[in-house]
Design a protein around this motif. Structure first.
Motif, short mmCIF file in Angstrom:
data_model
loop_
_atom_site.label_atom_id
_atom_site.label_comp_id
_atom_site.label_asym_id
_atom_site.label_seq_id
_atom_site.Cartn_x
_atom_site.Cartn_y
_atom_site.Cartn_z
N ALA A 146 1.02 -1.19 -0.20
CA ALA A 146 -0.06 0.03 -0.02
C ALA A 146 0.89 1.19 0.25
O ALA A 146 0.65 2.31 -0.70
CB ALA A 146 -0.83 0.01 1.21
N PHE A 147 2.13 1.28 0.66
CA PHE A 147 2.91 2.43 0.85
C PHE A 147 3.38 2.76 -0.57
O PHE A 147 3.29 3.77 -1.02
CB PHE A 147 4.23 1.88 1.72
CG PHE A 147 5.21 3.11 1.54
CD1 PHE A 147 4.85 4.38 2.27
CD2 PHE A 147 6.23 2.79 1.12
CE1 PHE A 147 6.26 5.26 2.31
CE2 PHE A 147 7.46 3.74 1.04
CZ PHE A 147 7.28 4.85 1.66
N ALA A 148 3.91 1.65 -1.26
CA ALA A 148 4.48 1.75 -2.69
C ALA A 148 3.41 2.12 -3.53
O ALA A 148 3.49 3.02 -4.50
CB ALA A 148 5.14 0.46 -3.01
N ARG A 149 2.32 1.60 -3.40
CA ARG A 149 1.02 2.02 -4.44
C ARG A 149 0.83 3.68 -4.34
O ARG A 149 0.56 4.19 -5.23
CB ARG A 149 -0.03 1.27 -4.19
CG ARG A 149 0.13 -0.21 -4.83
CD ARG A 149 -1.02 -0.89 -4.63
NE ARG A 149 -0.99 -2.25 -5.35
CZ ARG A 149 -1.94 -2.47 -6.22
NH1 ARG A 149 -2.86 -1.77 -6.67
NH2 ARG A 149 -1.78 -3.78 -7.23
N GLU A 150 0.94 4.00 -2.99
CA GLU A 150 0.52 5.45 -2.73
C GLU A 150 1.58 6.27 -3.50
O GLU A 150 1.26 7.33 -4.00
CB GLU A 150 0.39 5.76 -1.27
CG GLU A 150 0.03 7.12 -0.77
CD GLU A 150 0.13 7.27 0.78
OE1 GLU A 150 -0.33 8.42 1.22
OE2 GLU A 150 0.23 6.28 1.43
N ARG A 151 2.60 5.62 -3.26
CA ARG A 151 4.05 6.50 -3.87
C ARG A 151 3.56 6.77 -5.38
O ARG A 151 3.86 7.78 -5.95
CB ARG A 151 5.32 6.15 -3.72
CG ARG A 151 5.76 6.21 -2.27
CD ARG A 151 7.08 5.48 -2.11
NE ARG A 151 7.94 6.02 -3.03
CZ ARG A 151 8.87 7.00 -2.68
NH1 ARG A 151 8.86 7.64 -1.49
NH2 ARG A 151 9.78 7.35 -3.68
N GLN A 152 3.39 5.85 -5.77
CA GLN A 152 3.22 5.79 -7.53
C GLN A 152 1.90 6.68 -7.78
O GLN A 152 2.00 7.54 -8.90
CB GLN A 152 2.98 4.14 -8.02
CG GLN A 152 4.08 3.29 -7.76
CD GLN A 152 3.88 1.73 -8.04
OE1 GLN A 152 3.07 1.47 -8.84
NE2 GLN A 152 4.01 1.02 -7.03
N PHE A 153 0.79 6.39 -7.00
CA PHE A 153 -0.50 7.46 -7.77
C PHE A 153 -0.02 8.91 -7.27
O PHE A 153 -0.55 9.62 -8.07
CB PHE A 153 -1.66 6.94 -6.65
CG PHE A 153 -2.27 5.69 -7.56
CD1 PHE A 153 -2.84 5.59 -8.50
CD2 PHE A 153 -2.25 4.39 -6.83
CE1 PHE A 153 -3.27 4.68 -9.25
CE2 PHE A 153 -2.79 3.43 -7.43
CZ PHE A 153 -3.14 3.25 -8.61
N ARG A 154 0.68 9.18 -6.13
CA ARG A 154 0.98 10.37 -5.99
C ARG A 154 1.83 11.00 -6.99
O ARG A 154 1.61 12.17 -7.44
CB ARG A 154 1.73 10.57 -4.50
CG ARG A 154 1.75 12.00 -4.00
CD ARG A 154 2.13 11.83 -2.60
NE ARG A 154 3.44 11.32 -2.27
CZ ARG A 154 3.29 10.23 -1.49
NH1 ARG A 154 2.18 9.46 -0.93
NH2 ARG A 154 4.33 9.74 -1.00
N ARG A 155 2.63 10.26 -7.63
CA ARG A 155 3.79 10.79 -8.46
C ARG A 155 3.17 10.63 -10.00
O ARG A 155 3.47 11.94 -10.55
CB ARG A 155 5.26 9.92 -8.26
CG ARG A 155 6.17 10.18 -9.45
CD ARG A 155 7.26 9.33 -9.31
NE ARG A 155 6.98 8.02 -9.48
CZ ARG A 155 6.97 6.76 -8.72
NH1 ARG A 155 7.62 7.02 -7.52
NH2 ARG A 155 6.82 5.64 -9.25
N GLN A 156 2.66 9.63 -10.22
CA GLN A 156 2.27 9.65 -11.76
C GLN A 156 0.67 9.29 -12.03
O GLN A 156 0.39 9.18 -13.06
CB GLN A 156 3.02 8.70 -12.50
CG GLN A 156 2.83 7.09 -11.84
CD GLN A 156 4.08 6.36 -11.79
OE1 GLN A 156 5.12 7.02 -11.77
NE2 GLN A 156 4.01 5.02 -11.63
#
Length: 521
Positions: free
Chosen positions: A434-444
């Motif tokens: 969930a932490f990694a997915r949140e980073r991705q959606f926030r970035r791109q």
């Protein structure tokens, strides 16, 4: 001569275009004609409607020439969903229902000979299309009248009112009451909510807990691959001897993924509703489809007349698990190539054309050779080099090229297995995912696996040292451009799991390790 119009919807792929049921009663030889490119089951509605009206104590106009047109005429119509609107159109044309009242609703439902309403496929797709009509055209929102169980499905769509009924008489009595109120200008109109109560979404019950990842002892490398795949939507192939835990690992993969967002849950549920497989108890949970290896290409991607969704579309926003991957028919496997790239599948027939979404996550497992023991430390392989080559050649290069992660699941002796720790639980890994997915959606705004080539240049730039290392590996291993981009995506996902902004040599090296060739290949 009298005419009545009733609104309904067809099903074309995941879409539900509007259908107007036009009913005309005229003098002449008694006859019941149904036109409008109707399939056989639609034409048979004449007998169901006639019997349902008579058994319900309603007047069927036997002495009239009845013509029913399902417009638009060039749109194929199938199923029993038009029974209810046809029956209401006949009653309205005969003057038993106020035609003005009908414009407030859309109807669908199959009638039994006794007038009971039976559920129809695609209730969620109809509800989504009706809501989209109101938003796009700014038109007054119609209400959807369906059989009770179908209305409970449609009620999951927000900003839409679906009403459920169990019998034709329930609908007729409500419409007659509304018409009488409008005709007599009642100051206190009857409550439609009492006559046809709004449906409420079926409550999500406590679904059975998914198997936990801590049940699998050892296999740290395979677990790392599972976590990486879950973190960014990558496809994964597990290769190893029988009994090493490949299926156990795959069965625990869905427990690492977050629940679906509202729009994703609606799309997933709408696809399952088309196949009659929607279960409200699993609302917003990612579906796992695991077809048998005898499944044909049509069963996998969809088809038939009318076109129906296949396994890859039923796994939309979920997981497609293919065990014993080389045992699937070659055509079925090759049919996965385009959907893995595009996230959709188009089914074209001479008279039909349908497009279904198919953004699934592929998790596959296979043995490395026919006997299964190539590379096994505990048992020798009995297969010749030609037999191994033929077995692995069942998976084409273009298909393997589209699978991001390919890892070996090594055999573990009973002594090592007893001493191996259980490892992190599914909940622990899911929190990192969930932490990694949140980073991705926030970035791109999307997962790394969904990045386009132009977006890879923007979001997956490796450091100078990492780029040099990757170019050397690409030249040595003979990667295609697709392989190069997929390794970059995986390296970006590993960096996200580590909470790093850039891609270093360590992430590139691990991404290459997670894309190893088949043993002996």
């Amino acid at each position: 001569m009298s005419l009545a119009l009733v609104h309904s919807r067809a099903l074309v792929g995941l879409g539900a275009p509007e259908v107007t049921v036009e009913v005309q009663l005229a003098n002449g030889l008694p006859n019941f004609t149904l036109v409008g490119l109707a399939e056989t089951e639609v034409k048979e509605s004449r007998e169901r409607v006639r019997a349902a009206l008579q058994q319900s104590g309603l007047v069927f106009p036997h002495n009239k020439r009845i013509t029913v047109n399902l417009a638009p005429a060039d749109l194929p119509k199938e199923g029993g969903r038009y029974d209810l609107p046809i029956a209401l159109g006949i009653l309205a044309a005969a003057g038993q229902i106020d035609t003005a009242v009908l414009d407030r609703f859309e109807f669908a439902g199959e009638l039994s000979l006794a007038g009971e309403l039976r559920p129809v496929r695609g209730a969620l797709a109809m509800a989504v299309a009706l809501r989209g009509r109101s938003r796009q055209d700014g038109a007054a929102t119609r209400e959807l009248v369906l059989p009770a169980s179908s209305a409970a499905e449609a009620a999951h769509v927000p900003d839409l009112r679906a009403r459920g009924a169990r019998h034709l008489l329930d609908v007729v009595q409500a419409l007659v009451a509304l018409g009488d109120a409008a005709l007599n200008d009642h100051t206190v109109a009857p409550s439609l909510d009492e006559l046809l109560p709004p449906a409420t979404p079926a409550r999500r019950s406590a679904a059975a807990a998914r198997p936990d990842l801590s049940d699998v002892r050892g296999q740290a490398g395979a677990k790392r691959a599972l976590e990486t795949a879950a973190a960014a939507g990558h496809s994964l192939l597990l290769v190893g001897p029988p009994g090493t835990g490949k299926s156990m690992l795959a069965q625990r993969f869905a427990g690492l993924l977050p629940d679906l967002a509202e729009d994703e849950a609606l799309e997933s549920a709408a696809m399952l509703s088309l196949a009659g497989k929607f279960d409200a108890a699993h609302w917003a949970r990612r579906v796992v489809r695991a077809p048998h290896h005898s499944a044909s290409a049509v069963a996998m991607v969809g088809g038939g007349n009318p076109p129906r969704p296949g396994e890859i579309s039923l796994a939309h926003h979920g997981v497609l698990f293919l065990d014993e991957l080389p045992e699937y028919p070659r055509l079925a496997l090759e049919a996965l190539r385009e959907p893995l790239e595009s996230g959709r599948v188009t089914i074209s027939r001479a008279a039909r054309h349908a497009e279904f979404p198919a953004r699934f996550q592929l998790i596959a497992a296979m043995n490395p050779c026919p006997c299964g023991h190539l590379g096994d430390r505990s048992q020798a392989c009995r297969c010749s080099a030609d037999a191994v080559a033929r077995y692995q050649a069942r998976l084409s290069g273009p298909l393997l090229d589209r699978i991001d992660l390919r890892v070996e699941v090594l055999s573990v002796s009973p002594q090592e297995l007893a001493a191996a720790p259980g490892g992190p639980s599914s909940a622990e890994v899911a929190s990192r995912v969930a932490f990694a997915r949140e980073r991705q959606f926030r970035r791109q705004g999307k997962l790394n696996a969904d990045l386009e080539p132009s977006e890879i240049d923007q979001h997956c730039q490796p450091s100078t040292a990492a780029a040099s290392f990757m170019q050397a590996a690409a030249a040595r291993l003979g990667w295609s451009s697709r392989s190069y981009h997929r390794v970059l995506r995986v390296a970006r996902s590993l960096a996200d799991l580590a909470g790093k902004e850039g891609i270093d040599v360590a992430q590139v090296a691990e991404a290459i390790q997670l894309r190893r060739a088949l043993p002996g290949g």
